[in-house]
Write an enzyme that holds these catalytic residues in place. Sequence first.
Site, PDB file in Angstrom:
ATOM      1  N   ASP A 212       0.591  -1.133   0.317  1.00 54.48           N
ATOM      2  CA  ASP A 212       0.032   0.223  -0.145  1.00 54.48           C
ATOM      3  C   ASP A 212       0.795   1.294   0.472  1.00 54.48           C
ATOM      4  O   ASP A 212       0.793   2.092   0.553  1.00 54.48           O
ATOM      5  CB  ASP A 212      -1.201  -0.433   1.099  1.00 54.48           C
ATOM      6  CG  ASP A 212      -1.719  -1.179   1.268  1.00 54.48           C
ATOM      7  OD1 ASP A 212      -2.306  -1.532   0.325  1.00 54.48           O
ATOM      8  OD2 ASP A 212      -2.289  -1.526   1.960  1.00 54.48           O
ATOM      9  N   ASP A 547      30.008   3.411  14.513  1.00 54.44           N
ATOM     10  CA  ASP A 547      30.041   4.578  15.601  1.00 54.44           C
ATOM     11  C   ASP A 547      28.371   5.371  16.085  1.00 54.44           C
ATOM     12  O   ASP A 547      28.510   5.971  16.761  1.00 54.44           O
ATOM     13  CB  ASP A 547      30.399   5.688  14.608  1.00 54.44           C
ATOM     14  CG  ASP A 547      31.777   6.141  14.520  1.00 54.44           C
ATOM     15  OD1 ASP A 547      32.508   5.357  14.794  1.00 54.44           O
ATOM     16  OD2 ASP A 547      31.923   6.959  13.461  1.00 54.44           O
TER      17      ASP A 547
END
Length: 639
Positions: A212, A547
């Site tokens: 959708d 990180d």
Amino acid sequence: MTFNGRFRATLRGINIRNASMTSLSLTGSHAQKQTVLGSTPGALGTIPTVALNGVNPLPRYRHNLLFGTLSFGDRWDRIQRRLAVLGRASTGNVVVPFSDSADAFRRMWESVDSASDSVLWQTYICKDDFVGQKTVKKLEEAHRRGCKTELLYDCGGNITGRRRLVGDLKKSGANVIEHRPMWEHFFPYFLRGMKWELSPGIRNHRKILIVDNKLGFCGGLNIGDEYCGTSEGGNGRFRDTHCVVMGPAVMHMREVYEDTKAPKPWKWSLARWRQIASATMNLRYLEGMNVKHDYLEPTTTFVRQGGGVYLRRQMERAERSTVRMMERMRWKRQRERLNRCLLTLAKNLREGQGLVFKAATGKGDDVATTDAGSKRNNEVSHGQWKLMKRRIDEYRQRAIKNAEESFFRRLRVVNPSMRLLEDTSPVAEAEAYGQAHAAVTQVLSCNPHSRDWSIPYAFWQVSKFVHQRLWVTTPYYMPHRKLMRALQLAARRGVDVRILAGSNRTTDPWFMWYASNYITGMLMASGVRVYEYKGGQVMHAKTVVADSIWTSIGSYNWDMMSNKNMEICVCHLDHNLALTMEKQFLDDMNVSEEVNYEEYQRRSLWLRFSSWFFYTALRIAEKFTFRTFWDPDLSSEID
């Protein structure tokens, strides 16, 4: 070559060899769970001062000039600017990862059942088994409800065809696309000059489900019992990671979906790379304002100072060498004179003894007696020389050992400014950066038809500028040249780079483990830590977390073929999702075994040959399948 020259050459060889060693690691200890990283006091920029596991780091001056002035925020701002031109990015999205394949299939099937407008499913493999039949049945039901339904599967992953599986779905009126049938491209490739654009090796490796235009699923899961968990009817053979996206990024995934069916013309790709070049030029122009103060002046000062110190030391060394040489020449002349005197004295003495002996006994056999004595003296001298030579060898080995230990002690000097980062602890600056910046979702794709290499380019940029941590999960690894060098450089400058891949029992196809094993030593020699998954499943996940702030989930394998296939990755800049993926990485690492460099160096001759053979065979197959393709950055020729 003199003894001193041989010793210095041997010592240089030790330094060169040990600079690439990672064997003196903290194997089996708690310290192995830690990564040593250096940082300048009061700054966020990482400046390593020691190497990980005995690896020689970048020279301090070079690291400071290249990376010392970049803080965590500067690094990731720079990365985001470089990635911005590679794919559509948006905010306001929700990305939920699935590490359990049963949960992923349950969520996808529920989404298909609740669809009201469209269901678009694209996969590499769609098997004719329980999970495949159930999936096709749900698509058929969605189409009968009035939804626009489409199933696209690659003929390379389903080389035997799926006509029986999708027969009823086709009869219902749904759109079923067989992407690039093998035999339709096999003969034209050879008959038209083996142009790589026509190669049957170009496959659609994307796994996309769009429901959708509101829900988008992406990851590494194909359709089949092997990819689904046992709680949903599969056998759970593969350990994989999938994700669901909710928000504006779903439409960006839809664009990638349509790109598979109708690749963009080459001009769009050229425009994209023009954008990259333009952005790079603008960035360099802005950064060029500070080049004089940030780079040229420090470099010039360093070269001038270093050159002066070097020249002064060389002159002092030459002067000392000249003095030593003159002393050696003087002592040599004195020894020669003394030896001549001693020889003359010995000769006269032997002649005098012979005359005395002859006069006393009346015999003339003094020559034989003298010769026998000389032989005994020579034998004694030869034995003494062997003893002295043995002692010299012992001292030489002892000196080499001391030099080697001294080398590692220099590398392991811990700076007071260094800090230990636990595996379970996130990068310190990531949380603040995540709070100051909105979560950004970017959909990256690869399409060789349009010369689009966005995913490897993005991974190269992240590896190049990552601040402190880079964890990669992949079934196997044969990265291209540029990405390989970026990983090695990141590890050398102190970044915690880890690669978690399958073992010889958890890799599919099995020969990829041997090919990956061939380059494992190159990675570990630079400080990259390599883990082999020892769980009860076959490793198939394809994720990257950097990180504690940036995550990538998709279908891209870190190998040479993914550079020639159609791929997709969802990249999300968000601290919370990165923490979730780091936890998943550590869970996989707990059932994995780290490859030890010393054991790797001692691997059997058969394993060495097998690794070389499969690595070479894959490279030959790549050149045969993509004969006319050439790109130095995407080349698999990394050695």
